[in-house]
Design a protein around this motif. Sequence first.
Motif, PDB file in Angstrom:
ATOM      1  N   ASN A   7       7.546  -0.083  18.888  1.00  0.00           N
ATOM      2  CA  ASN A   7       7.457   1.249  19.485  1.00  0.00           C
ATOM      3  C   ASN A   7       8.382   2.210  18.739  1.00  0.00           C
ATOM      4  O   ASN A   7       9.096   1.827  17.815  1.00  0.00           O
ATOM      5  N   ALA A   8       8.378   3.465  19.145  1.00  0.00           N
ATOM      6  CA  ALA A   8       9.151   4.500  18.452  1.00  0.00           C
ATOM      7  C   ALA A   8      10.658   4.256  18.548  1.00  0.00           C
ATOM      8  O   ALA A   8      11.411   4.652  17.661  1.00  0.00           O
ATOM      9  N   ALA A   9      11.109   3.620  19.612  1.00  0.00           N
ATOM     10  CA  ALA A   9      12.535   3.356  19.791  1.00  0.00           C
ATOM     11  C   ALA A   9      13.003   2.146  18.986  1.00  0.00           C
ATOM     12  O   ALA A   9      14.185   1.810  18.999  1.00  0.00           O
ATOM     13  N   GLY A  10      12.060   1.462  18.320  1.00  0.00           N
ATOM     14  CA  GLY A  10      12.411   0.299  17.514  1.00  0.00           C
ATOM     15  C   GLY A  10      12.252  -1.025  18.234  1.00  0.00           C
ATOM     16  O   GLY A  10      12.538  -2.074  17.673  1.00  0.00           O
ATOM     17  N   GLY A  11      11.805  -0.981  19.474  1.00  0.00           N
ATOM     18  CA  GLY A  11      11.564  -2.215  20.214  1.00  0.00           C
ATOM     19  C   GLY A  11      10.370  -2.966  19.641  1.00  0.00           C
ATOM     20  O   GLY A  11       9.363  -2.365  19.288  1.00  0.00           O
ATOM     21  N   GLY A  82       2.437   3.395  23.433  1.00  0.00           N
ATOM     22  CA  GLY A  82       3.158   3.881  22.269  1.00  0.00           C
ATOM     23  C   GLY A  82       3.519   2.840  21.235  1.00  0.00           C
ATOM     24  O   GLY A  82       4.153   3.152  20.234  1.00  0.00           O
ATOM     25  N   TYR A  83       3.153   1.604  21.456  1.00  0.00           N
ATOM     26  CA  TYR A  83       3.399   0.579  20.447  1.00  0.00           C
ATOM     27  C   TYR A  83       2.360   0.715  19.342  1.00  0.00           C
ATOM     28  O   TYR A  83       1.266   1.219  19.561  1.00  0.00           O
TER      29      TYR A  83
END
Length: 102
Positions: A7-11, A82-83
């Motif tokens: 995802n955008a947060a890096g998860g 969002g992934y």
Amino acid sequence: MRVRLKNAAGGIKEVKVGFSWTTFFFGFFPALFRGDLKWAAIMFIAAAAVGTFTLGFGAWVPGIIFSFIYNKMYIKELLEKGYHPADDQAQATLQMNGIIAA
């Protein structure tokens, strides 16, 4: 076969593609442990409804059906949240399995 989604947060989530053996053997519990409460509830209600009408003998039928489709539904929901594929191999695997368009 597994794919990595980011995802955008890096998860990063590593998700299996194809038949869900865990859903086959454990019913709605894999969805519950993944935090996918909506599908866990749907699977539980389906098994309870079918089990009620068949005096408990048919409660395993929804588990078999969901075994074939659950992983695909889970991946699609992650993509909606969002992934996106973490690498080209994940992208190709998802395209090959018809989960995302080319």
